[in-house]
Design a protein around this motif. Structure first.
Motif, mmCIF file in Angstrom:
data_model
loop_
_atom_site.group_PDB
_atom_site.id
_atom_site.type_symbol
_atom_site.label_atom_id
_atom_site.label_comp_id
_atom_site.label_asym_id
_atom_site.label_seq_id
_atom_site.Cartn_x
_atom_site.Cartn_y
_atom_site.Cartn_z
ATOM 1 N N CYS A 222 0.865 -1.178 0.000
ATOM 2 C CA CYS A 222 0.000 0.000 0.000
ATOM 3 C C CYS A 222 0.897 1.221 0.000
ATOM 4 O O CYS A 222 1.618 1.461 0.970
ATOM 5 C CB CYS A 222 -0.916 -0.009 1.213
ATOM 6 N N ALA A 223 0.846 1.960 -1.091
ATOM 7 C CA ALA A 223 1.653 3.174 -1.231
ATOM 8 C C ALA A 223 0.803 4.386 -0.872
ATOM 9 O O ALA A 223 -0.287 4.561 -1.418
ATOM 10 C CB ALA A 223 2.166 3.295 -2.658
ATOM 11 N N ALA A 224 1.320 5.200 0.028
ATOM 12 C CA ALA A 224 0.585 6.365 0.520
ATOM 13 C C ALA A 224 1.186 7.652 -0.008
ATOM 14 O O ALA A 224 2.408 7.760 -0.187
ATOM 15 C CB ALA A 224 0.589 6.389 2.046
ATOM 16 N N SER A 225 0.328 8.632 -0.242
ATOM 17 C CA SER A 225 0.779 9.968 -0.634
ATOM 18 C C SER A 225 -0.198 10.985 -0.083
ATOM 19 O O SER A 225 -1.349 10.658 0.246
ATOM 20 C CB SER A 225 0.886 10.076 -2.153
ATOM 21 N N GLY A 226 0.294 12.233 0.044
ATOM 22 C CA GLY A 226 -0.563 13.310 0.507
ATOM 23 C C GLY A 226 -0.748 13.384 2.010
ATOM 24 O O GLY A 226 -1.596 14.136 2.500
ATOM 25 N N LEU A 227 0.033 12.621 2.754
ATOM 26 C CA LEU A 227 -0.024 12.668 4.213
ATOM 27 C C LEU A 227 1.373 12.428 4.764
ATOM 28 O O LEU A 227 2.250 11.928 4.047
ATOM 29 C CB LEU A 227 -1.005 11.631 4.778
ATOM 30 N N THR A 228 1.571 12.800 6.021
ATOM 31 C CA THR A 228 2.849 12.547 6.686
ATOM 32 C C THR A 228 2.831 11.103 7.158
ATOM 33 O O THR A 228 2.446 10.790 8.293
ATOM 34 C CB THR A 228 3.055 13.511 7.859
ATOM 35 N N PHE A 229 3.258 10.235 6.264
ATOM 36 C CA PHE A 229 3.078 8.801 6.465
ATOM 37 C C PHE A 229 3.657 8.332 7.790
ATOM 38 O O PHE A 229 3.051 7.525 8.491
ATOM 39 C CB PHE A 229 3.743 8.060 5.303
ATOM 40 N N TYR B 214 -8.560 7.455 6.341
ATOM 41 C CA TYR B 214 -8.291 7.327 4.904
ATOM 42 C C TYR B 214 -8.224 5.857 4.519
ATOM 43 O O TYR B 214 -7.675 5.036 5.267
ATOM 44 C CB TYR B 214 -6.978 8.024 4.548
ATOM 45 N N TRP B 215 -8.747 5.568 3.321
ATOM 46 C CA TRP B 215 -8.837 4.195 2.838
ATOM 47 C C TRP B 215 -8.400 4.109 1.385
ATOM 48 O O TRP B 215 -8.617 5.042 0.611
ATOM 49 C CB TRP B 215 -10.284 3.705 2.945
#
Length: 124
Positions: free
Chosen positions: A22-29, A113-114
């Motif tokens: 799961c690749a995340a973007s747009g947040l401070t992971f 977020y999902w």
């Protein structure tokens, strides 16, 4: 905007393995706990695993303990779910989710977020 994109699903025989990403973007992971949930047809979305913001603690539902491993690589904004010894009852759409508390939770409503989900099908 926040995006979570799952990949790695597919069709596998019972006893086989898959690794979901799961690749995340747009947040401070690195500030978020991450979780994996799954939903089979006609069933409610079910908690599978979670990991704290640092990766220091992990949590699993009983049915996957010893078979699934959640991990994260903060430098790549990615969380993984390694699945081994897969069973037909593991068949579902798998979703990753982000929890801003950082603590990790099995509760659906804690995740803001999902992702869109990735299908895992295990044949007998």
């Amino acid at each position: 905007q926040v995006q979570l994109v799952e990949s790695g699903g597919g069709l596998v025989r019972a006893g086989g393995s898959l690794r979901l990403s799961c690749a995340a973007s747009g947040l401070t992971f690195s500030s978020y706990a991450m979780g994996w949930f799954r939903q089979a047809p006609g069933q409610e979305r079910q908690f599978v695993a979670a990991i704290t913001w640092s990766g220091g603690s992990t949590y699993y539902t009983a049915s996957v303990k010893g078979r699934f491993t959640i991990s994260r690589y903060n430098a790549k904004n990615t969380v993984y779910l390694q699945m081994k010894s897969l069973k037909p009852e593991d068949t579902a759409v798998y979703y990753c989710a982000a929890d801003s508390s950082g603590a990790g939770s099995s509760l659906y409503h804690n995740y803001a977020y999902w992702g869109q989900g990735t299908q895992v099908t295990v044949s007998s």
